[in-house]
Enzyme design. Structure first.
Site, PDB file in Angstrom:
ATOM      1  N   HIS A 248       0.869  -1.179   0.000  1.00  0.00           N
ATOM      2  CA  HIS A 248       0.000   0.000   0.000  1.00  0.00           C
ATOM      3  C   HIS A 248       0.907   1.231   0.000  1.00  0.00           C
ATOM      4  O   HIS A 248       1.642   1.458   0.953  1.00  0.00           O
ATOM      5  CB  HIS A 248      -0.897  -0.031   1.236  1.00  0.00           C
ATOM      6  CG  HIS A 248      -1.881   1.103   1.287  1.00  0.00           C
ATOM      7  ND1 HIS A 248      -2.991   1.145   0.483  1.00  0.00           N
ATOM      8  CD2 HIS A 248      -1.907   2.230   2.028  1.00  0.00           C
ATOM      9  CE1 HIS A 248      -3.667   2.258   0.733  1.00  0.00           C
ATOM     10  NE2 HIS A 248      -3.034   2.941   1.671  1.00  0.00           N
ATOM     11  N   ASP A 360      -8.127   1.656   2.152  1.00  0.00           N
ATOM     12  CA  ASP A 360      -7.738   2.598   3.221  1.00  0.00           C
ATOM     13  C   ASP A 360      -8.491   3.928   3.198  1.00  0.00           C
ATOM     14  O   ASP A 360      -7.929   4.938   3.564  1.00  0.00           O
ATOM     15  CB  ASP A 360      -6.223   2.853   3.105  1.00  0.00           C
ATOM     16  CG  ASP A 360      -5.687   3.649   4.278  1.00  0.00           C
ATOM     17  OD1 ASP A 360      -6.250   3.554   5.361  1.00  0.00           O
ATOM     18  OD2 ASP A 360      -4.690   4.370   4.100  1.00  0.00           O
ATOM     19  N   HIS A 564      -6.385   9.713  -0.808  1.00  0.00           N
ATOM     20  CA  HIS A 564      -7.053   9.535   0.496  1.00  0.00           C
ATOM     21  C   HIS A 564      -6.272   9.991   1.720  1.00  0.00           C
ATOM     22  O   HIS A 564      -6.699   9.721   2.851  1.00  0.00           O
ATOM     23  CB  HIS A 564      -7.535   8.091   0.652  1.00  0.00           C
ATOM     24  CG  HIS A 564      -6.442   7.056   0.760  1.00  0.00           C
ATOM     25  ND1 HIS A 564      -6.147   6.188  -0.247  1.00  0.00           N
ATOM     26  CD2 HIS A 564      -5.586   6.756   1.749  1.00  0.00           C
ATOM     27  CE1 HIS A 564      -5.163   5.395   0.122  1.00  0.00           C
ATOM     28  NE2 HIS A 564      -4.797   5.713   1.335  1.00  0.00           N
TER      29      HIS A 564
HETATM   30 ZN    ZN Z   1      -3.485   4.772   2.660  1.00  0.00          ZN
END
Ligand code: ZN
Length: 1012
Positions: A248, A360, A564
């Site tokens: 990620h 996420d 995000h």
């Molecule tokens: Zn993230």
């Protein structure tokens, strides 16, 4: 083994440490020659070669934070290592990348002291699988003086400390034995009370008894013991884990974009190393933007990625440009994430993504399922709701149904992480935490260091390899996500269904933090809407060339900034410095495009000729408004000296100015101690301290305000226990200031087109100027603010107690609305004490309601009868200067008859956000390019089609109605087709006399392709 299990568990674990079996992995080591160059910035390899290199040694510390150093490593492999496998071991307590012959080879993750048992670490690089002995070599290490998590997890100030730099002979036999034993010990520790756990303990103990560390002839016996245990398989009913290697990579967060680009290189090279060494390894890689950076800046590496994608070892996932915030982007912006993302994946790799990948993000609006389905996606993966504060999700695999009825198969990986480390603990926790054992036998598991990238390591893969099918832990295999979803889909009808938004019960501060960034987002979304619409019309009406490449560039900049951790406000200072520069580019370039399109449509005044005012309306509402303009005789001079005129404008069209036949009047006056703004619709009465004590509707003959009055600026103590920029904790409601009292009031405009009052307010640190105005034709009371904000851990709200009793309030969200409770009956209700919304929120009874509109805010709180807009926060982490300084924002009260769905709130909010464009023009005209009759469908985009000169029009039904609208076309349209969101035709529609009968269902998003 005697009956001393706990002691034995400690014994077998201890045996793995670096002074025992762990110390046997590298039987010989030698120091290479090291020199280093302190680079001025993140520079290219060629430039690094030109650097001035000085000796560096273990114990030195690379500094300062965020700097880059290039280290030249020169080594000679000893003669007696002939035939051996030789590694470089490098641990500089920070990130790094190995370069050879001008190409990045592999990322390095230095030891970070602030971590748990399995530390993010990748400190070795294989120099040769088989040394000839005596060979020499040179490589470079690009040392980035930051950790995977930027610079914040450095309590010991050790980032950049060179702990280890050696070449080492590797003992693979010791390595294999080590990992056999590690997995068995891990199982023994994590199944302490079960038969299988005790069997593991016994085997591990017997291995310790068998191994003489200094006599390798004893090792095969221990390995044989391990192999017997590890080959004992599960029963047929055992749960199957689908494991996905992943990194990620937050596109910006605790590091700036420039570092992200290097994180991508480090993570991808790591993955390619794993692919070479582990035949089962599959790596899932999301975010088209990150691929695009590689393509542009690391073309050779990108070719290797492409080859790995072709070989199905790297799996592009997600279908979006970046992994965006869920709550704040507009519906159209979400669509563009998929449009640009899916097109990129298809063009580069010949295939679209099958799943939306968003592990996420801080909440998932009910518009998303329809957007996914329209973009060719029916599977969805996330896990963030496992962090919920009040109510943990009670399902892992389920059908998520959006506001329009669209369904997607959704999975929350039950290990509650996207950064798994492949331990027995992870596997067993996932098994226990899986919520759908009664109906499903498979789940997903995402592993690899992440957030700051890094990805899977050899350690993880060695462990995973041994756990494929061992009795006691679930079966695990490495796959692409599609294999999981295809398997899970077989039982689509058996899953439970969740309808509506997936509200995240945490990080509620992200609707408000970094207010300037959020304002930029709203303004940029609407600017691009205007740019596309005007450019599209100009390209069909005149010879104007649609500026496709520049519009694409600006959209991608906006989409990048919807990442995000950028848009939610959870990044460091440097990220917002970059973002501010990018938005400045976006606004300057976008405004240039808007003007160019307008120039083509409405020739500007030439200095000699006669000039008239042209009014351009890019909304679907017929508007009569007071605007500022100096080109004709004005009916009133505004407080700032500009002329005010009253104009009328057609929906989606132009109009030249003409004096309206009848002009209603607004007036502002003092009545004793009170200040009044009044027009034919509203009468607003203020006290000198700023309190709105009455907002009376002449039309409804009812006052909207009750109690202590509205327009209350209230400061809340906003000091969350965990995540400063992210969270507003529920207890903040218990501690707040008295409403601020205005320190001055002035009647600055008294009519006849506009009346306005100006209040000022001050705290010990901050200053607010508020201008309240009412125009002669306005249905809304507008509040415009300039704030100089210097608070610490305070949240500012503007509150209006209204005379409405309702158990639910209505909030605008993407492509629709969501209703949420105004009470705290249950934990689910309480959890939503602060909620996201777009341009308006409303509290209505049957027959009457009050809406609070905004021009750039996203956080609301409607509790009982108080409508509150969250204006500003002042968190200190991770950006210590977050939100300090100047702010501008507007909001407005709209009092209406009827319940909200039969009110004009949507039109008012659109007009409030999308101002009429007023400009001088030589041309007189009055024209509408299209018009929607018979229904309140919103036209959210008009743009050139991606692959032709056709136009794409996007509409949506915003309130839940069903029916048939009449779309009248002022443009010369020969053919109309219904499309999906990727602009592929689904059906042709009939045009009769320039009108299309457009059937629609609740919250439907409709995409039309118009051909000439
Ligand atoms: Zn993230």
């Amino acid at each position: 083994m005697e009956k001393h299990f706990e002691l034995t568990r400690r014994r077998v674990k201890l045996f793995l440490d670096d002074t025992r079996l762990g110390g046997k992995l590298y039987p010989a080591k030698q120091a290479p020659k090291l020199t280093s160059y302190a680079a001025p910035d993140r520079i290219a390899f060629a430039q690094a070669l030109q650097g001035d290199y000085h000796p560096v040694a273990v114990g030195d510390q690379f500094a300062p934070l965020w700097s880059t150093h290039w280290v030249k490593v020169e080594y000679t492999i000893p003669e007696d290592w002939r035939g051996g496998e030789v590694y470089l071991i490098w641990d500089a307590s920070c990130e790094g990348c190995i370069w050879i012959d001008g190409q990045p080879q592999q990322g390095l993750i230095g030891t970070n002291d602030n971590w748990g048992e399995i530390k993010p670490r990748r400190v070795r690089y294989r120099l040769t699988p088989t040394a000839t002995g005596g060979e020499t070599g040179t490589l470079y290490i690009e040392v980035a003086v930051n950790t995977l998590f930027g610079a914040v997890d450095d309590p010991f100030h050790s980032v950049g400390l060179l702990r280890q730099a050696e070449i080492a002979l590797f003992d693979r036999e010791a390595w294999d034995l080590y990992w056999d034993m590690f997995v068995i010990v891990d199982i023994a520790h994590n199944l302490p009370d079960s038969a299988r756990g005790l069997q593991a303990l016994d085997v591990a103990n017997e291995m310790v008894n068998a191994i003489d560390l200094n006599d390798r002839s004893t090792w095969p016996k221990a390995r044989a013991l391990a192999q017997t245990f590890l080959s004992e398989k599960n029963g047929d009913s055992q749960h199957q884990v689908y494991a996905l290697g992943h990194a990620h990579i937050d596109t910006a967060w605790l590091w700036p974009l420039a570092e992200t680009k290097r994180k991508v290189v480090r993570s991808v090279t790591n993955a390619l190393q794993n692919i070479d060494q582990y035949p089962d390894f599959v790596y899932v890689f999301s975010q088209a933007q990150q691929y695009a950076w590689l393509k542009e800046e690391r073309p050779e590496l990108y070719e290797r990625v492409k080859a790995a994608v072709a070989a199905k070892r790297i799996i592009p996932v997600g279908g979006t440009w970046i992994e965006q915030d869920g709550n704040i982007p507009s519906g159209e912006a979400h669509i563009r994430q998929f449009l640009y993302g899916q097109r990129f994946f298809e063009q580069e790799f010949g295939e679209r993504c099958a799943e939306f990948w968003l592990p996420d993000t801080f909440g998932y609006p009910a518009a998303l399922p329809q957007i996914m389905r329209g973009s060719g996606i029916k599977y969805f993966l996330t896990q963030k709701l496992s962090w919920n504060q009040f109510n943990k999700p009670n399902r892992s695999t389920f059908i998520w149904e959006g506001q329009d009825g669209s369904q997607v198969l959704t999975h929350f990986p039950p290990s509650d992480t996207y950064n798994g480390v492949c331990t027995a603990h992870d596997m067993l926790f996932g098994l226990k935490n899986f919520k759908d054992h009664e109906r499903a036998r498979e789940s997903m598991y995402l592993f690899g260091f992440g957030d700051g990238g890094g990805g899977p390591t050899e350690d993880m893969l060695e462990r995973l390899d041994r756990m494929q099918d061992v009795d006691g832990v679930p079966r695990v295999k490495q796959t692409a996500p599609i294999e999981f979803f295809k398997k899970a889909e077989e039982r689509w009808d058996r899953y439970t269904k969740w309808v509506g938004e997936l509200y995240f019960e945490l990080h509620r501060g992200t609707f408000t933090s970094q207010a300037r960034n959020k304002r930029n987002n709203r303004k940029a979304e609407l600017l691009l809407r205007d740019v596309e619409m005007l450019s599209a019309i100009a390209s069909w009406q005149t010879g104007y060339v649609y500026p496709q490449a520049e519009i694409d560039r600006l959209w991608k900049l906006l989409l990048l900034n919807q990442f995000h951790d950028i848009l939610p406000g959870s990044s460091i200072t440097a990220v917002y410095e970059d973002s501010t520069v990018q938005y400045a580019d976006l606004f300057a370039s976008g405004e240039k495009l808007r003007q160019a399109a307008l120039d083509a449509l409405l020739p500007p005044c030439d200095p000699s000729g006669k000039c008239t005012i042209g009014v351009v309306n890019t909304t679907g509402i017929r508007r009569q408004e007071v605007v500022e303009a100096d080109m004709v005789d004005s009916l009133q001079t505004a407080a700032d000296g500009k002329g005010l005129v009253l104009v009328e404008a057609q929906p989606f069209g132009f109009a030249s100015y003409q004096l309206p036949e009848e002009v209603w009047e607004a007036s502002g006056y003092q009545e004793g101690d009170l200040f009044v703004l009044e027009n034919s619709t509203l009468r607003a009465t203020f006290r000198a301290d700023g309190r709105l004590i009455s907002l009376y509707s002449h039309l409804i003959e009812r006052d909207a305000i009750v109690g202590e009055g509205g327009n209350q600026f209230v400061l809340y103590d906003d000091d969350p226990v965990n995540w400063d920029a992210w969270d507003v904790d529920v207890f903040h409601q218990e501690k707040k200031s008295a409403p601020l009292a205005a320190t001055s009031v002035e009647l600055i405009e008294t009519g006849k087109l506009r009346a306005a009052l100006r209040f000022t307010y001050a705290t010990a640190r901050s200053h607010i100027t508020q201008t309240v105005s009412l125009t002669s034709t306005g249905q809304i009371l507008e509040f415009a603010h300039e704030v100089d904000w210097h608070e610490s851990h305070k949240m500012l709200r503007l509150e209006f107690p209204v005379d409405v009793r309702a158990e639910n309030a209505t909030y605008e969200m993407q492509h629709g609305i969501v209703k949420r409770p105004t009470h705290y009956n249950t934990p689910y209700d309480l959890a939503r004490f602060e909620v996201p919304a777009h341009r308006w929120a409303d509290l209505s009874e049957p027959g009457f309601g009050v809406a609070l509109l905004n021009d750039c805010k996203y956080g609301y709180r409607i509790h009982e009868n108080v409508i509150a807009l969250s204006l500003l926060r002042s968190p200190k982490y991770p950006d210590p200067v977050a939100d300090m300084g100047q702010h501008e924002f507007k909001c407005a009260l709209y009092v209406h008859q009827h319940s909200v769905d039969y009110s004009e709130v949507i039109g008012e909010a659109l007009a409030f956000n999308i101002p009429l464009i007023v400009r001088g023009s030589t041309q007189h005209l009055r024209e509408s390019f299209f018009e929607v009759e018979n229904a309140e469908l919103i036209v959210d985009a008009l743009k050139k089609a991606e692959d032709s000169d056709d136009l794409i029009m996007r509409l949506y039904e915003p309130e839940g109605f069903r029916g048939t609208a009449l779309l009248g076309l002022g443009l010369p349209v020969r053919r109309v087709a219904l499309c999906n969101l990727l602009e592929e035709e689904i059906a042709e529609l009939e045009i009769v006399d320039g009108v299309i009968d457009l059937e629609f269902t609740p919250f439907q998003v409709i995409t039309l392709k118009l051909s000439r």
